[in-house]
Design a protein around this motif. Structure first.
Motif, PDB file in Angstrom:
ATOM      1  N   LEU A 189       2.892   3.929  11.212  1.00 52.69           N
ATOM      2  CA  LEU A 189       2.693   2.518  10.474  1.00 52.69           C
ATOM      3  C   LEU A 189       1.526   2.669   9.589  1.00 52.69           C
ATOM      4  O   LEU A 189       1.414   1.737   8.611  1.00 52.69           O
ATOM      5  N   HIS A 190       0.375   3.387   9.636  1.00 60.22           N
ATOM      6  CA  HIS A 190      -0.522   3.673   9.043  1.00 60.22           C
ATOM      7  C   HIS A 190       0.195   4.209   7.322  1.00 60.22           C
ATOM      8  O   HIS A 190      -0.541   3.520   6.337  1.00 60.22           O
ATOM      9  N   TYR A 191       1.092   4.808   7.381  1.00 64.02           N
ATOM     10  CA  TYR A 191       1.591   5.368   6.169  1.00 64.02           C
ATOM     11  C   TYR A 191       2.400   4.179   5.365  1.00 64.02           C
ATOM     12  O   TYR A 191       2.212   4.068   4.217  1.00 64.02           O
ATOM     13  N   TYR A 192       3.148   3.306   6.262  1.00 62.94           N
ATOM     14  CA  TYR A 192       3.791   2.398   5.510  1.00 62.94           C
ATOM     15  C   TYR A 192       2.785   1.154   4.995  1.00 62.94           C
ATOM     16  O   TYR A 192       2.812   0.713   4.013  1.00 62.94           O
ATOM     17  N   GLN A 193       1.451   0.924   5.847  1.00 65.63           N
ATOM     18  CA  GLN A 193       0.585   0.082   4.972  1.00 65.63           C
ATOM     19  C   GLN A 193       0.009   0.687   3.967  1.00 65.63           C
ATOM     20  O   GLN A 193      -0.554  -0.075   2.968  1.00 65.63           O
ATOM     21  N   GLU A 194      -0.419   1.902   3.778  1.00 64.31           N
ATOM     22  CA  GLU A 194      -0.957   2.840   2.777  1.00 64.31           C
ATOM     23  C   GLU A 194       0.167   2.620   1.635  1.00 64.31           C
ATOM     24  O   GLU A 194      -0.466   2.399   0.516  1.00 64.31           O
ATOM     25  N   LEU A 195       1.454   2.613   1.730  1.00 62.38           N
ATOM     26  CA  LEU A 195       2.358   2.549   0.801  1.00 62.38           C
ATOM     27  C   LEU A 195       2.051   1.071   0.255  1.00 62.38           C
ATOM     28  O   LEU A 195       2.085   1.131  -0.991  1.00 62.38           O
ATOM     29  N   MET A 196       1.981   0.038   1.089  1.00 66.06           N
ATOM     30  CA  MET A 196       1.911  -1.365   0.414  1.00 66.06           C
ATOM     31  C   MET A 196       0.696  -1.475  -0.341  1.00 66.06           C
ATOM     32  O   MET A 196       0.990  -2.171  -1.335  1.00 66.06           O
ATOM     33  N   GLN A 197      -0.284  -0.973   0.135  1.00 63.24           N
ATOM     34  CA  GLN A 197      -1.751  -1.017  -0.850  1.00 63.24           C
ATOM     35  C   GLN A 197      -1.717  -0.268  -1.874  1.00 63.24           C
ATOM     36  O   GLN A 197      -2.014  -0.736  -2.756  1.00 63.24           O
ATOM     37  N   GLY A 198      -0.776   0.629  -1.757  1.00 64.52           N
ATOM     38  CA  GLY A 198      -0.770   1.584  -3.112  1.00 64.52           C
ATOM     39  C   GLY A 198      -0.180   0.784  -4.289  1.00 64.52           C
ATOM     40  O   GLY A 198      -0.357   0.761  -5.273  1.00 64.52           O
ATOM     41  N   MET A 199       1.152  -0.060  -3.635  1.00 64.20           N
ATOM     42  CA  MET A 199       1.963  -0.901  -4.641  1.00 64.20           C
ATOM     43  C   MET A 199       1.147  -1.972  -4.856  1.00 64.20           C
ATOM     44  O   MET A 199       1.208  -2.354  -6.425  1.00 64.20           O
ATOM     45  N   ARG A 200       0.259  -2.571  -4.235  1.00 68.29           N
ATOM     46  CA  ARG A 200      -0.338  -3.836  -4.557  1.00 68.29           C
ATOM     47  C   ARG A 200      -1.298  -3.377  -5.662  1.00 68.29           C
ATOM     48  O   ARG A 200      -1.356  -4.080  -6.626  1.00 68.29           O
ATOM     49  N   ASP A 201      -2.174  -2.342  -5.354  1.00 69.48           N
ATOM     50  CA  ASP A 201      -2.916  -1.974  -6.468  1.00 69.48           C
ATOM     51  C   ASP A 201      -2.416  -1.431  -7.686  1.00 69.48           C
ATOM     52  O   ASP A 201      -2.990  -1.800  -8.762  1.00 69.48           O
ATOM     53  N   ALA A 202      -1.210  -0.697  -7.612  1.00 71.11           N
ATOM     54  CA  ALA A 202      -0.405  -0.346  -8.869  1.00 71.11           C
ATOM     55  C   ALA A 202       0.110  -1.450  -9.651  1.00 71.11           C
ATOM     56  O   ALA A 202      -0.317  -1.645 -11.020  1.00 71.11           O
ATOM     57  N   ILE A 203       0.449  -2.639  -9.075  1.00 68.35           N
ATOM     58  CA  ILE A 203       0.965  -3.632  -9.643  1.00 68.35           C
ATOM     59  C   ILE A 203      -0.445  -4.435 -10.379  1.00 68.35           C
ATOM     60  O   ILE A 203      -0.049  -4.702 -11.522  1.00 68.35           O
ATOM     61  N   ALA A 204      -1.281  -4.506  -9.670  1.00 66.93           N
ATOM     62  CA  ALA A 204      -2.393  -5.301 -10.089  1.00 66.93           C
ATOM     63  C   ALA A 204      -3.011  -4.522 -11.494  1.00 66.93           C
ATOM     64  O   ALA A 204      -3.552  -5.154 -12.423  1.00 66.93           O
ATOM     65  N   ALA A 205      -2.867  -3.278 -11.392  1.00 65.25           N
ATOM     66  CA  ALA A 205      -3.235  -2.354 -12.483  1.00 65.25           C
ATOM     67  C   ALA A 205      -2.381  -2.099 -13.961  1.00 65.25           C
ATOM     68  O   ALA A 205      -2.639  -1.433 -14.580  1.00 65.25           O
ATOM     69  N   GLN A 206      -1.253  -2.791 -13.465  1.00 66.02           N
ATOM     70  CA  GLN A 206       0.017  -2.659 -14.545  1.00 66.02           C
ATOM     71  C   GLN A 206       0.407  -1.100 -14.724  1.00 66.02           C
ATOM     72  O   GLN A 206       0.634  -0.559 -15.619  1.00 66.02           O
ATOM     73  N   ARG A 207       0.268  -0.683 -13.367  1.00 59.92           N
ATOM     74  CA  ARG A 207       0.690   0.885 -13.510  1.00 59.92           C
ATOM     75  C   ARG A 207       2.063   1.370 -12.408  1.00 59.92           C
ATOM     76  O   ARG A 207       1.861   2.260 -11.844  1.00 59.92           O
ATOM     77  N   PHE A 208       2.644   0.262 -12.373  1.00 59.10           N
ATOM     78  CA  PHE A 208       3.618   0.326 -11.040  1.00 59.10           C
ATOM     79  C   PHE A 208       4.611   1.802 -11.267  1.00 59.10           C
ATOM     80  O   PHE A 208       5.300   2.147 -10.261  1.00 59.10           O
ATOM     81  N   ASP A 209       5.014   1.694 -12.694  1.00 59.42           N
ATOM     82  CA  ASP A 209       6.181   2.538 -13.086  1.00 59.42           C
ATOM     83  C   ASP A 209       5.452   4.168 -12.844  1.00 59.42           C
ATOM     84  O   ASP A 209       6.071   4.878 -12.026  1.00 59.42           O
ATOM     85  N   ASP A 210       4.342   4.178 -12.954  1.00 57.25           N
ATOM     86  CA  ASP A 210       3.810   5.304 -12.798  1.00 57.25           C
ATOM     87  C   ASP A 210       3.841   5.730 -11.030  1.00 57.25           C
ATOM     88  O   ASP A 210       3.814   6.930 -10.688  1.00 57.25           O
ATOM     89  N   PHE A 211       3.246   4.658 -10.419  1.00 59.18           N
ATOM     90  CA  PHE A 211       3.185   4.622  -8.932  1.00 59.18           C
ATOM     91  C   PHE A 211       4.528   5.329  -8.388  1.00 59.18           C
ATOM     92  O   PHE A 211       4.720   6.198  -7.482  1.00 59.18           O
ATOM     93  N   VAL A 212       5.805   4.608  -8.859  1.00 53.52           N
ATOM     94  CA  VAL A 212       6.989   5.017  -8.459  1.00 53.52           C
ATOM     95  C   VAL A 212       7.400   6.449  -8.792  1.00 53.52           C
ATOM     96  O   VAL A 212       7.917   7.236  -8.012  1.00 53.52           O
TER      97      VAL A 212
END
Length: 376
Positions: free
Chosen positions: A338-361
């Protein structure tokens, strides 16, 4: 209730979106992953432990709770939040999917579904009106329309008839839900893997008007490629200014792919169920803790993870308690997942906000392709 239910988008990157759902019980940061608390508990976890992983919202199961301990009893005891000691938002499903998959001797009519309980064989009826009544008794913050979910693959004619009945049930759900400030009702798009039927469903739901919209009828056996094929167009058929919820998904790469296609909310039993069966999700892919290679390994599951399982215990210990069938095994591995899943979501939220979602993926898939650390 001081805060009405609302959704605001903070940023988009391609089709990926990040934002906030405001509810009287607190904010839900999106994209959001909802741990599943089937019977008013996330198995092997204390509610405060679930909150500590970063979860903003839980999912409860109408079908299971109506059978045991019953919605009426939960209502008498102060509602689901008080009953299970969870003060953040709760979404309840409508019961439709479980009736189709778990109940025996079921009979489907326009009125609803009559079925025999998988617990004790007792007879029950679920209709749009009864589903709304149960979810109101539970006191959930986000209520789901009652719908039918046909298993895929299925003939288009079968999917079409089912979808159209679900749309009639959506109107009945809306009528029965009534006016409940601070509580939200979500409609569920159906239509299988047929784009025209998905469009017809989205149009019907939008006309009725809901607080949020789910993409239903996926993750029911059609495979990831077919699911992504539908998600390439289905979310865009739904209103842009409302949350979009993909039901019952999924594996980490399903979740990343769904967010890339415009999904805001997901739920799945996978992190908790896998934790109890010794499957561990890490940034390097899936680790099977029952394998003998871990028996003498003093290293953590993931040295970059801050969950209690990784901070305080070795792979050797986690292997030992799993093989010994000790309760702490399911507790620690579920917490990690569950920690891993929530960390994954936070990582995506941060990446979208920073306009670097493609790099995250790219990094996400790259690390998974490397596989687990070398054995000692």
């Amino acid at each position: 209730m001081s805060t009405p239910f609302s959704f605001s988008l903070a940023a988009t990157d391609g089709r990926a979106r990040t934002g906030v759902i405001d509810t009287p019980r607190g904010q839900i940061r999106t994209p959001a992953f909802m741990p599943v608390g089937t019977a008013a508990t996330v198995k092997a976890m204390l509610p405060e432990s679930v909150a500590a992983t970063g979860a903003d919202i839980l999912l409860g199961n109408t079908y299971h709770l109506m059978l045991r301990p019953t919605a009426e009893r939960i209502d008498r005891l102060g509602g689901l939040h008080k009953f299970m000691n969870w003060d953040k938002p709760i979404l309840t499903d409508s019961g439709g999917f479980q009736v189709m998959s778990l109940a025996s001797l079921r009979k489907l009519t326009e009125e609803g579904v009559t079925f025999a309980s998988h617990v004790d064989g007792s007879k029950h009826m679920l209709s749009p009106e009864r589903s709304m009544e149960i979810q109101k008794l539970l006191g959930s913050d986000i209520v789901m329309c009652f719908d039918e979910c046909p298993a895929l693959p299925a003939e288009d004619s079968v999917v079409a008839a089912s979808m159209r009945m679900s749309m009639r049930w959506a109107q009945r759900s809306r009528d029965a839900f009534g006016d409940r400030p601070g509580h939200a009702l979500f409609g569920i798009q159906q239509g299988g893997v047929n784009q025209d039927l998905r469009g017809e469903s989205a149009e019907a739901l939008t006309k009725i008007g809901f607080d949020g919209y789910a993409v239903g009828g996926l993750a029911v056996g059609e495979g990831q490629e077919a699911m992504f094929g539908v998600l390439d167009y289905a979310p865009d058929m739904l209103p842009q200014d409302k949350p979009r919820y993909l039901m019952g998904v999924g594996k980490p790469d399903d979740i990343v792919g769904a967010v890339a296609r415009g999904i805001d909310m997901m739920d799945c039993v996978l992190p908790s169920r896998s934790g109890r069966t010794g499957q561990v999700f890490t940034r390097h892919g899936v680790v099977n803790i029952k394998n003998a290679r871990h028996a003498d390994d003093p290293r953590p599951l993931d040295e970059d993870c801050s969950c209690p399982a990784c901070r305080n215990y070795s792979r050797a210990y986690l292997h030992h308690v799993f093989r010994s069938q000790e309760m702490i095994s399911g507790m620690l591995l579920t917490w990690h997942n569950l920690h891993y899943y929530q960390e994954l979501m936070q990582g995506m939220r941060d990446a979208i906000a920073a306009q670097r979602f493609d790099d995250f993926v790219t990094v996400f898939h790259g690390l998974r392709a490397e596989g687990d650390i070398e054995r000692l």
